[in-house]
Design a protein around this motif. Structure first.
Motif, PDB file in Angstrom:
ATOM      1  N   CYS A 118       0.833  -1.212   0.000  1.00 12.29           N
ATOM      2  CA  CYS A 118       0.000   0.000   0.000  1.00 12.29           C
ATOM      3  C   CYS A 118       0.860   1.252   0.000  1.00 12.29           C
ATOM      4  O   CYS A 118       0.568   2.227  -0.695  1.00 12.29           O
ATOM      5  CB  CYS A 118      -0.932  -0.003   1.211  1.00 12.29           C
ATOM      6  N   SER A 122       0.760   3.869  -3.011  1.00 11.75           N
ATOM      7  CA  SER A 122       0.075   5.119  -2.649  1.00 11.75           C
ATOM      8  C   SER A 122       0.807   6.367  -3.121  1.00 11.75           C
ATOM      9  O   SER A 122       0.235   7.461  -3.055  1.00 11.75           O
ATOM     10  CB  SER A 122      -0.113   5.180  -1.129  1.00 11.75           C
ATOM     11  N   HIS A 125      -1.263   6.266  -6.456  1.00  8.05           N
ATOM     12  CA  HIS A 125      -2.632   5.776  -6.530  1.00  8.05           C
ATOM     13  C   HIS A 125      -3.292   5.839  -5.160  1.00  8.05           C
ATOM     14  O   HIS A 125      -2.613   5.779  -4.126  1.00  8.05           O
ATOM     15  CB  HIS A 125      -2.664   4.331  -7.049  1.00  8.05           C
ATOM     16  N   GLU A 126      -4.617   5.924  -5.150  1.00  5.31           N
ATOM     17  CA  GLU A 126      -5.393   5.906  -3.915  1.00  5.31           C
ATOM     18  C   GLU A 126      -5.596   4.467  -3.468  1.00  5.31           C
ATOM     19  O   GLU A 126      -5.933   3.592  -4.264  1.00  5.31           O
ATOM     20  CB  GLU A 126      -6.754   6.575  -4.133  1.00  5.31           C
ATOM     21  N   VAL A 127      -5.426   4.238  -2.168  1.00  2.21           N
ATOM     22  CA  VAL A 127      -5.500   2.887  -1.614  1.00  2.21           C
ATOM     23  C   VAL A 127      -6.499   2.877  -0.461  1.00  2.21           C
ATOM     24  O   VAL A 127      -6.550   3.816   0.347  1.00  2.21           O
ATOM     25  CB  VAL A 127      -4.116   2.411  -1.117  1.00  2.21           C
ATOM     26  N   LEU A 128      -7.296   1.806  -0.377  1.00  2.00           N
ATOM     27  CA  LEU A 128      -8.242   1.609   0.722  1.00  2.00           C
ATOM     28  C   LEU A 128      -7.877   0.317   1.441  1.00  2.00           C
ATOM     29  O   LEU A 128      -7.828  -0.753   0.832  1.00  2.00           O
ATOM     30  CB  LEU A 128      -9.676   1.537   0.201  1.00  2.00           C
ATOM     31  N   ASN A 152      -1.967   8.841   0.789  1.00  2.00           N
ATOM     32  CA  ASN A 152      -3.069   8.380  -0.056  1.00  2.00           C
ATOM     33  C   ASN A 152      -3.638   7.044   0.387  1.00  2.00           C
ATOM     34  O   ASN A 152      -4.258   6.341  -0.400  1.00  2.00           O
ATOM     35  CB  ASN A 152      -2.601   8.272  -1.514  1.00  2.00           C
ATOM     36  N   SER A 154      -6.308   5.161   2.877  1.00  2.00           N
ATOM     37  CA  SER A 154      -7.484   5.320   3.734  1.00  2.00           C
ATOM     38  C   SER A 154      -7.706   4.025   4.499  1.00  2.00           C
ATOM     39  O   SER A 154      -7.585   2.932   3.931  1.00  2.00           O
ATOM     40  CB  SER A 154      -8.726   5.650   2.896  1.00  2.00           C
ATOM     41  N   ALA A 171     -15.980   5.377  -2.622  1.00  6.52           N
ATOM     42  CA  ALA A 171     -14.646   5.993  -2.654  1.00  6.52           C
ATOM     43  C   ALA A 171     -13.929   5.734  -3.982  1.00  6.52           C
ATOM     44  O   ALA A 171     -13.098   6.546  -4.389  1.00  6.52           O
ATOM     45  CB  ALA A 171     -13.812   5.466  -1.493  1.00  6.52           C
ATOM     46  N   PRO A 173     -11.437   3.581  -4.846  1.00  4.59           N
ATOM     47  CA  PRO A 173      -9.962   3.591  -4.763  1.00  4.59           C
ATOM     48  C   PRO A 173      -9.357   2.826  -5.931  1.00  4.59           C
ATOM     49  O   PRO A 173     -10.054   2.150  -6.691  1.00  4.59           O
ATOM     50  CB  PRO A 173      -9.689   2.889  -3.427  1.00  4.59           C
ATOM     51  N   GLU A 174      -8.044   2.915  -6.062  1.00  2.00           N
ATOM     52  CA  GLU A 174      -7.344   2.206  -7.135  1.00  2.00           C
ATOM     53  C   GLU A 174      -6.729   0.899  -6.660  1.00  2.00           C
ATOM     54  O   GLU A 174      -6.172   0.152  -7.456  1.00  2.00           O
ATOM     55  CB  GLU A 174      -6.266   3.122  -7.729  1.00  2.00           C
ATOM     56  N   VAL A 176      -7.578  -2.098  -3.223  1.00  2.00           N
ATOM     57  CA  VAL A 176      -8.278  -2.437  -1.981  1.00  2.00           C
ATOM     58  C   VAL A 176      -7.578  -3.623  -1.341  1.00  2.00           C
ATOM     59  O   VAL A 176      -7.192  -4.576  -2.019  1.00  2.00           O
ATOM     60  CB  VAL A 176      -9.763  -2.771  -2.241  1.00  2.00           C
TER      61      VAL A 176
END
Length: 463
Positions: A118, A122, A125-128, A152, A154, A171, A173-174, A176
């Motif tokens: 992550c 991040s 890219h957005e990470v959840l 980035n 969450s 959300a 994200p890019e 998960v």
């Protein structure tokens, strides 16, 4: 039975087979004590008939795309994680919309690896990150220890799968991460979290969201006492990639291996070193596995195995000693036990070395599993070296498959293996003579190539 009435069934936790009554042994896979009680709510028959007749014939909202119009360019279909060992196992990066199942023993480093993943992704890219086993504060403390980028990423601590899927769709994200699938549950299934029904339902819903929005998803799965991922086998069938994170707890080395990969080879492995600040990549495993090996000691020989496209040099140790039992002992660690007995029989029959009253112990240093037949010759030479108490040269590597007739047969990727031995600094290689016809010997400067056709010739080459 009335519509909507609860129904109790027994489900095998190993293969997913169902039975109306409890049985000690699963009739499908044959495992003992795997039938667990599960409660299901059958769909009312009236509702099923109504749903079947609600759609007019030939009417649908589904749209099919032409195969020729779908883009498959690497820059659009994969995300490069920046962790080269992980990218190697995945086949070049994370495929958009793929679902990856990661299993391993407790404490192997699954959560550590995914948190570092992550942090690496991040940056662009957005990470959840969804956790069902720890609180967000605990994840924060680990992130600080590992020094991962946190801007980035969450975090959410939740176990209800509907809430999780809703958050993912909101959300967008890019990437998960679900840690872990055994803690997730759906309110539509009456059984407890971690049961076969819950694991199957939660995995199916995460898969549907990942495919619909092309969001790559990593799922952590617990393993049972046999080392296989706990839960129904259907979970491994529906995901795109199944990874196993392996390693001896007494050693800092960890091996990432793919058991299934729809987008790459399952032969590649990634090697990591567990340190106080997280997992460090091992880019030169051959050098690491050969460090500290005893020099001038009998019973040691270096083999070269191929893990996908990567050649790895590993030390084979053999100890042949007088037995104190009526039936001598045979043990093998990191090498197939039946294959070892076969090679002992070949040495006795074809080479004239008697092991009948002697104990034979084989060990592969570093925790690797040598399943390739190209390591047969090095195992045989190590056993003969220990039997004669005569050391093999410290800079000698042996490569070749041994047949039942005592012949040394050709192996694949010999040039790649010899390049690795030459790079590490070996000066002698015992190889099959048939392979030498396909090589340009002059290209291997400083490496003496000894071609052998039979096991006796190879043994004479080390005397």
């Amino acid at each position: 039975m009335k519509d909507g009435k609860l129904k109790t069934v027994y489900v095998c936790s190993n293969c997913g087979e169902t039975s109306p009554r409890w049985m000690g042994r699963c009739p499908s896979c044959g495992e003992w004590n795997t039938m667990v009680e599960d409660v299901v709510v059958p769909e009312p028959k009236s509702a099923a008939r109504k749903a079947a007749g609600a759609r007019p014939a030939g009417v649908t909202s589904l749209v099919a795309d032409r195969l020729s119009s779908i883009s498959t360019t690497e820059e659009k279909s994969r995300i490069v994680t920046g962790i080269s060992e992980l990218d190697r196992v995945l086949g070049g990066g994370v495929v958009l919309g793929s679902v990856v199942l990661l299993g391993g023993e407790p404490g192997a480093g699954k959560s550590t690896l995914l948190l570092q993943l992550c942090g690496a992704i991040s940056r662009q890219h957005e990470v959840l990150y969804i956790t069902g086993e720890e609180s967000t504060r605990q994840i924060k403390l680990r992130a600080n220890r590992l020094k991962v980028a946190q801007e980035n990423i969450s975090l959410a601590a939740e176990t209800e799968i509907d809430e999780i899927c809703g958050l993912i769709e909101q959300a967008k994200p890019e990437l998960v991460v679900i840690d872990s699938i055994q803690t997730m549950h759906s309110s539509d299934v009456s059984s407890s979290a971690g049961s076969v029904s819950q694991v199957k339902e939660c995995t199916a819903r995460l898969l549907a969201v990942a495919k619909a929005h092309e969001i790559p998803t990593f799922i952590v799965g617990h393993v049972n006492k046999d080392g296989a991922i706990a839960g129904p086998k259907v979970m491994e069938h529906i995901v795109d990639t199944v990874l196993y994170f392996e390693g001896d707890k007494t050693l800092p080395y960890r091996v990432l291996r793919a058991a299934k990969n729809r987008y790459g080879s399952t032969n590649e492995i990634g090697m990591f070193d567990m340190t106080g600040s997280g997992l460090a990549e091992i880019e030169n495993p051959s050098q690491l596995l050969l460090e500290g090996r005893p020099l001038g000691t009998s019973g040691n020989c270096v083999a070269c195995t191929m893990e996908g496209t990567r050649p790895i040099l590993s030390e084979v140790q053999a100890l042949v000693t007088k037995s104190s039992f009526n039936v001598p002992r045979r043990t093998a660690s990191g090498f197939d036990f039946n294959r070892a007995n076969l090679l002992v029989a070949v040495l006795e029959k074809r080479a004239g070395y008697f092991f009948g009253s002697l104990d034979v112990y084989l060990n592969i240093v570093g925790g690797l599993q040598l399943d390739e037949t190209a390591c047969d010759l090095s195992v045989c030479l190590a056993m003969v070296s220990s039997l004669l108490d005569q050391p093999i040269g410290d800079k000698t590597v042996a490569i070749g498959e041994v047949g039942l007739g005592g012949e040394v047969r050709s192996v694949t990727f010999l040039e790649t293996r010899l390049r690795e031995a030459q790079r590490i600094g070996f000066n002698k290689a015992i190889v099959p003579k048939h392979n030498l016809k396909q090589l340009n010997v002059k290209e291997f400067y400083g490496l003496e190539l000894v071609g052998v056709s039979y096991l006796r010739e190879a043994i004479n080459a080390i005397k």
